[in-house]
Write a protein that holds these residues in place. Structure first.
Motif, PDB file in Angstrom:
ATOM      1  N   ALA A 107       0.824  -1.204   0.000  1.00 20.07           N
ATOM      2  CA  ALA A 107       0.000   0.000   0.000  1.00 20.07           C
ATOM      3  C   ALA A 107       0.862   1.261   0.000  1.00 20.07           C
ATOM      4  CB  ALA A 107      -0.911   0.008   1.223  1.00 20.07           C
ATOM      5  N   PHE A 110       2.046   3.789  -5.083  1.00 20.30           N
ATOM      6  CA  PHE A 110       0.867   3.864  -5.937  1.00 20.30           C
ATOM      7  C   PHE A 110       1.169   4.546  -7.263  1.00 20.30           C
ATOM      8  CE2 PHE A 110       0.957   7.232  -2.796  1.00 20.30           C
ATOM      9  CZ  PHE A 110       0.904   8.376  -3.563  1.00 20.30           C
ATOM     10  N   THR A 159       1.396  -3.709  -8.611  1.00 18.72           N
ATOM     11  CA  THR A 159       0.240  -3.447  -7.762  1.00 18.72           C
ATOM     12  C   THR A 159      -0.265  -2.008  -7.847  1.00 18.72           C
ATOM     13  OG1 THR A 159       1.819  -3.047  -5.975  1.00 18.72           O
ATOM     14  CG2 THR A 159       0.833  -5.238  -6.079  1.00 18.72           C
ATOM     15  N   ALA A 160       0.539  -1.097  -8.398  1.00 12.84           N
ATOM     16  CA  ALA A 160       0.233   0.337  -8.295  1.00 12.84           C
ATOM     17  C   ALA A 160      -1.095   0.704  -8.940  1.00 12.84           C
ATOM     18  CB  ALA A 160       1.365   1.152  -8.922  1.00 12.84           C
ATOM     19  N   GLN A 163      -4.191   0.552  -6.761  1.00 10.44           N
ATOM     20  CA  GLN A 163      -4.301   1.343  -5.538  1.00 10.44           C
ATOM     21  C   GLN A 163      -5.538   2.231  -5.535  1.00 10.44           C
ATOM     22  OE1 GLN A 163      -2.344   1.403  -2.537  1.00 10.44           O
ATOM     23  NE2 GLN A 163      -1.994  -0.582  -3.481  1.00 10.44           N
ATOM     24  N   TYR A 170     -11.138  -4.062  -1.641  1.00  8.97           N
ATOM     25  CA  TYR A 170      -9.852  -4.635  -1.234  1.00  8.97           C
ATOM     26  C   TYR A 170      -9.853  -5.271   0.157  1.00  8.97           C
ATOM     27  CZ  TYR A 170      -8.539  -0.293   1.369  1.00  8.97           C
ATOM     28  OH  TYR A 170      -8.471   0.778   2.238  1.00  8.97           O
ATOM     29  N   TYR A 187      -4.433  -6.705  -3.107  1.00  9.97           N
ATOM     30  CA  TYR A 187      -3.530  -5.755  -3.750  1.00  9.97           C
ATOM     31  C   TYR A 187      -3.703  -5.751  -5.269  1.00  9.97           C
ATOM     32  CZ  TYR A 187      -1.101  -5.395   0.712  1.00  9.97           C
ATOM     33  OH  TYR A 187      -0.790  -5.173   2.032  1.00  9.97           O
TER      34      TYR A 187
END
Length: 408
Positions: A107, A110, A159-160, A163, A170, A187
């Motif tokens: 997290a 992002f 994963t960005a 976000q 999520y 994610y």
């Protein structure tokens, strides 16, 4: 010329691609593999400059070598030797930046991020979430920064793109304190590909990205699907790890967690046994003995019952997610297929969408079966939803994001 070098590093190999971002053409690409084994291997390909059309157009030269490659630093020297011997010359036109694929940004990350010692520490700390990927990505970063100390290095995280998921999408329904303590949440992965494909689809159709509701199927040996509203990921099939979601080549995808309790209690399987089962011995391989859909299709033609079941289970899961994401989005404007299976398996595309007539989805059999390459429409002219095949280009997307950070 504005060269950008893209690195995708694994535990025992790394792929690289050099792109001229003035034209977005591939200048060279390669693979260094079997790092740490007695004999490693390296392949370097140089692409001739075409007069028009997308890159690469045709090969100019390919050279393969076998030699000891004890670690990633030695592997980067092999890569540099290949550029020096066969070109393009990195001395005459050095890269203005180096982009790195990093699987897990948690997290914390992002957006594409300039790599600093602190960022390296964060990538290392996030290895607890991706123990098979982040350490290997970091090894490539360290070796690349040694080889190219004078240029900016940028991390682009799988994963960005996800976000933008909202908490209902999520959050797992487990004890909130346990989840927070161990950073357990969805994610999502393949974000670089989903971003590239959704933007390419909007550009191809000449429609504003912000106005489109899209579903993107990234179907390869690893597979995921993402619901994208106005260019933002709002739901995605992969979760805390890339194991959740669709049936994949060797991964199970969604499974009742209690199955693991049963196998541990009754079959005596350890955590490592279960990890190997679900990640390496499940999916199409577990069902049919092969993780290659071409083998599955051949088996079906021979009347192989296991192959038929594997295909049907695979398609059943695709349809389930397609229906779920149509509901989450409130309908879709575009559905796109990408990656090895998505781009090359008309039977899968047709089967995945065969029951979506109620949502206005109509696939044109001739367009779908046509052996064309490149981005193309495979739906009928009357279809309320445009169905596309969009070849993904994660390296180009990484290079674009890398250059944007390097110039900022």
């Amino acid at each position: 010329m504005t060269p950008v070098l893209v690195i995708n590093s694994g535990s025992s190999s790394f792929k690289y691609q050099l792109l001229d971002m003035d034209t977005e053409r591939t200048l060279a690409s390669g693979l260094v593999e079997r790092i740490g084994e007695p004999v490693g291997a390296a392949r370097h390909t140089v692409y001739a400059t075409p007069t028009d059309g997308p890159s690469p157009a045709f090969l100019d030269a390919t050279r393969t070598r076998e030699l000891p490659i004890p670690d990633h630093t030695a592997g980067f020297q092999v890569m540099l030797d290949a550029f020096a011997a066969d070109g393009p010359s990195l001395t005459e036109t050095p890269p203005v930046a180096v982009g790195h694929r990093v699987v897990h940004g948690g997290a914390r990350f992002f957006e594409p991020t300039l790599i600093t010692p602190l960022v390296e520490i964060n990538i290392d700390e996030l290895s607890v979430l991706a123990p098979l990927h982040n350490p290997a990505n970091l090894a490539g970063i360290v070796a690349a920064r040694t080889a190219f100390p004078a240029v900016p290095h940028v991390a682009v995280f799988d994963t960005a793109f996800h976000q933008t998921l909202e908490p209902p999408a999520y959050t797992y329904a487990i004890d909130v304190d346990v989840a927070a303590s161990h950073r357990i949440r969805r994610y999502g992965f393949h974000g670089t590909s989903h971003k590239f494909v959704s933007e390419a689809a909007a550009a191809f159709l000449g429609r504003p990205l912000a106005e489109l509701k899209q579903i993107v199927f990234h179907l390869g040996n690893g597979a995921s699907v993402t619901a994208i509203d106005g260019g933002r990921s709002v739901d995605t099939s992969m979760g805390f790890t890339p194991l959740e979601g669709l049936v994949m080549g060797t991964r199970s995808g969604d499974i009742d967690p209690a199955v693991l309790f049963q196998l541990a209690r009754r079959a005596g399987m350890t955590i490592d046994d279960l990890d190997e089962l679900l990640n390496k011995r499940s999916g199409l391989l577990g069902l049919a003995g092969s993780n290659d859909l071409r083998d599955i299709r051949a088996g079906i033609e021979r009347g192989d019952v296991r192959a038929r079941l594997a295909f049907d289970v695979y398609v059943h899961r695709l349809r389930s997610y397609a229906g779920a994401y149509l509901a989450q989005l409130g309908g879709a404007d575009v559905i796109s297929f990408t990656a090895g299976v998505g781009e090359n398996a008309p039977l899968v595309r047709a089967a995945a969408l065969a029951t979506l007539g109620f949502a206005g989805v109509e696939v044109d059999p001739e367009r779908n079966a046509a052996p064309e390459r490149g981005i193309r429409i495979i739906s009928t002219d009357a279809s309320a939803v445009t169905v596309l095949v969009v070849p993904t280009d994660e390296e180009l997307e990484i290079a674009r994001q890398t250059l944007s950070v390097a110039r900022s």
